[in-house]
Design a protein around this motif. Structure first.
Motif, short mmCIF file in Angstrom:
data_model
loop_
_atom_site.label_atom_id
_atom_site.label_comp_id
_atom_site.label_asym_id
_atom_site.label_seq_id
_atom_site.Cartn_x
_atom_site.Cartn_y
_atom_site.Cartn_z
N VAL A 41 14.10 -22.99 7.52
CA VAL A 41 12.84 -23.60 7.90
C VAL A 41 12.90 -24.95 7.31
CG1 VAL A 41 10.51 -23.64 7.26
CG2 VAL A 41 11.53 -21.35 8.16
N LYS A 42 13.70 -25.18 6.21
CA LYS A 42 13.84 -26.38 5.49
C LYS A 42 14.54 -27.50 6.38
CE LYS A 42 14.98 -28.42 0.96
NZ LYS A 42 15.43 -28.22 -0.43
N THR A 43 15.54 -27.04 7.15
CA THR A 43 16.16 -27.84 7.77
C THR A 43 15.31 -28.40 9.10
OG1 THR A 43 18.35 -26.91 7.40
CG2 THR A 43 18.39 -28.28 9.60
N VAL A 44 14.57 -27.57 9.56
CA VAL A 44 13.53 -27.82 10.69
C VAL A 44 12.63 -28.98 10.04
CG1 VAL A 44 11.56 -27.24 11.99
CG2 VAL A 44 13.59 -25.58 11.70
N GLU A 45 12.10 -28.55 8.72
CA GLU A 45 11.29 -29.68 8.16
C GLU A 45 11.95 -31.22 8.27
OE1 GLU A 45 10.18 -27.92 4.48
OE2 GLU A 45 8.63 -26.45 5.44
N SER A 46 13.23 -30.99 7.95
CA SER A 46 13.94 -32.41 7.61
C SER A 46 14.08 -33.10 9.01
CB SER A 46 15.17 -32.06 7.08
OG SER A 46 15.11 -31.51 5.57
N HIS A 47 14.20 -32.40 9.98
CA HIS A 47 14.48 -32.92 11.36
C HIS A 47 13.15 -33.60 11.89
CE1 HIS A 47 18.47 -31.82 12.15
NE2 HIS A 47 18.27 -30.75 12.22
N VAL A 48 11.96 -32.80 11.63
CA VAL A 48 10.71 -33.26 12.01
C VAL A 48 10.28 -34.31 11.41
CG1 VAL A 48 8.36 -32.77 11.89
CG2 VAL A 48 9.70 -30.88 12.56
N SER A 49 10.63 -34.65 10.17
CA SER A 49 10.32 -35.67 9.51
C SER A 49 11.07 -36.90 9.98
CB SER A 49 10.65 -35.58 7.63
OG SER A 49 9.81 -34.63 7.20
N ALA A 50 12.33 -36.73 10.04
CA ALA A 50 13.31 -37.82 10.66
C ALA A 50 13.01 -38.28 11.97
CB ALA A 50 14.76 -37.19 10.88
N VAL A 51 12.36 -37.29 12.81
CA VAL A 51 11.98 -37.56 13.99
C VAL A 51 10.48 -38.52 14.12
CG1 VAL A 51 10.78 -36.68 16.16
CG2 VAL A 51 12.75 -35.65 15.47
N LEU A 52 9.74 -38.10 13.08
CA LEU A 52 8.33 -38.78 13.03
C LEU A 52 8.82 -40.23 12.38
CD1 LEU A 52 6.17 -35.99 11.35
CD2 LEU A 52 6.03 -36.91 13.67
N ARG A 53 9.78 -40.36 11.71
CA ARG A 53 10.08 -41.63 10.99
C ARG A 53 10.63 -42.71 12.10
NH1 ARG A 53 13.63 -40.09 7.98
NH2 ARG A 53 15.55 -40.73 8.84
N LYS A 54 11.57 -41.94 12.91
CA LYS A 54 12.16 -42.79 13.94
C LYS A 54 11.15 -43.17 15.06
CE LYS A 54 16.93 -40.81 13.20
NZ LYS A 54 17.89 -39.82 13.92
N LEU A 55 10.41 -42.53 15.31
CA LEU A 55 9.45 -42.69 16.53
C LEU A 55 8.19 -43.52 16.03
CD1 LEU A 55 9.84 -39.38 18.55
CD2 LEU A 55 11.11 -41.50 18.76
N GLN A 56 8.12 -43.55 14.73
CA GLN A 56 7.05 -44.33 14.02
C GLN A 56 5.77 -43.28 14.34
OE1 GLN A 56 6.84 -48.55 14.73
NE2 GLN A 56 9.21 -48.66 14.08
N GLU B 187 9.54 -20.04 13.95
CA GLU B 187 9.87 -19.85 15.17
C GLU B 187 11.24 -20.75 15.72
OE1 GLU B 187 5.98 -18.12 17.42
OE2 GLU B 187 6.06 -20.37 16.99
N ILE B 188 10.89 -21.91 15.38
CA ILE B 188 12.09 -23.23 15.73
C ILE B 188 13.37 -22.76 14.86
CG2 ILE B 188 12.73 -25.38 15.59
CD1 ILE B 188 9.55 -26.19 16.07
N ALA B 189 13.09 -22.23 13.55
CA ALA B 189 14.30 -21.97 12.96
C ALA B 189 15.19 -20.69 13.42
CB ALA B 189 13.72 -21.74 11.24
N LYS B 190 14.30 -19.76 13.78
CA LYS B 190 15.04 -18.61 14.42
C LYS B 190 15.58 -18.81 15.71
CE LYS B 190 13.97 -13.97 15.86
NZ LYS B 190 12.88 -12.64 15.93
N GLN B 191 14.98 -19.77 16.64
CA GLN B 191 15.68 -20.02 17.63
C GLN B 191 17.02 -20.68 17.81
OE1 GLN B 191 12.99 -20.72 20.81
NE2 GLN B 191 14.30 -22.12 22.26
N LEU B 192 16.94 -21.89 16.67
CA LEU B 192 18.02 -22.79 16.78
C LEU B 192 19.09 -22.32 15.71
CD1 LEU B 192 16.21 -26.29 17.04
CD2 LEU B 192 17.46 -24.80 18.66
N PHE B 193 18.93 -21.46 15.05
CA PHE B 193 19.73 -20.75 13.79
C PHE B 193 19.75 -21.67 12.85
CE2 PHE B 193 20.78 -18.85 17.93
CZ PHE B 193 20.91 -17.46 17.60
N ILE B 194 18.72 -22.42 12.43
CA ILE B 194 18.88 -23.06 11.07
C ILE B 194 17.72 -22.62 10.19
CG2 ILE B 194 19.88 -25.01 12.35
CD1 ILE B 194 17.07 -26.17 12.71
#
Length: 250
Positions: free
Chosen positions: A218-233, A209-216
């Motif tokens: 699913v793999k890119t969404v997963e990458s962003h989530v991983s980056a967020v989790l890492r940066k916020l620990q 759903e995120i991929a559809k809304q942001l026009f990206i």
């Protein structure tokens, strides 16, 4: 009493100019006019705004360009140099904040400054503060009437700061308060796109759903989530949701 005809000898300069189709001195000096670019990723919304405010003879607003994402916005704004840009906060390519960052030289032009008015469905604190810190002169929500939007555009053109009534007090408090600084160091580690993904994850959206809304993808969404989790620990999306809720980002 009958109305005086156009041929009446008592017709004044302004009336005579109107009768011949020429611009009267009053028109030249008093008619408001502003050149505007619309930036929003929803074509139907842009069409609606164009229909509402773009009747130049009635409103004084001339829409000189449109854009649906960050790259298009920067290109169109640079090419047309409008007085005011109506800017959506959430855009493919980095969001409204990225447009502001890349257009900073145009905003700082002392001869012909380009001014930005955020027009968004969102009234989230992060969105409002983000674009104001980025240089926007105001922030109004999409519930605004056409008449009020036209008035807001001209006020921004003149250098005023404009906010929807419900946001004005909040913005003032956010920047004036000494109790809560406007900068969140943890949040500032994230890119604009990562913040968009963070908010949607916290609201319970699935990756697809995120991929559809942001026009990206699913793999890119997963990458962003991983980056967020890492940066916020953080370890998982449940912790991420709690983190976002605590900061009233949802």
């Amino acid at each position: 009493m009958s109305e005086p005809s156009e041929a009446n000898p008592s017709t004044g300069p302004a009336e005579a100019a109107e009768a011949t189709g020429a611009a009267s001195p009053a028109d030249a000096a008093g008619q408001r006019h502003v050149r505007v670019v619309l930036v929003d990723d929803h074509r139907m919304f842009r069409t609606g705004v164009q229909a509402e405010i773009g009747q130049t003879e009635q409103t004084g607003v001339e829409v000189v360009g449109e854009a649906a994402d960050v790259d298009q916005a920067v290109t169109v704004i640079t090419a047309t140099r409008p007085e005011v840009v109506l800017l959506d906060v959430h855009l493919p390519g980095g969001g409204g904040v990225e447009v502001l960052r890349r257009c900073a030289p145009l905003m700082g032009d002392t001869e012909q400054p380009v001014r930005f008015l955020a027009l968004s469905v969102s009234d989230a604190a992060e969105d409002v503060i983000g674009v104001i810190r980025g240089g926007a002169r105001g922030y109004v929500t999409k519930t605004i009437t056409g008449t009020d939007l036209v008035d807001s555009i001209f006020r921004v053109q003149e250098g005023d700061a404009v906010f929807s009534p419900r946001l004005a007090g909040f913005v003032l408090d956010a920047f004036a308060s000494t109790d809560a600084p406007p900068v969140d160091e943890d949040l500032d580690r994230l890119t604009q796109r990562e913040r968009e993904v963070l908010r949607l994850i916290a609201r319970g959206y699935a990756y697809k759903e995120i991929a559809k809304q942001l026009f990206i993808s699913v793999k890119t969404v997963e990458s962003h989530v991983s980056a967020v989790l890492r940066k916020l620990q953080l370890s998982n999306r449940h912790e991420l949701t709690r983190w976002a809720t605590a900061r009233r980002l949802v």
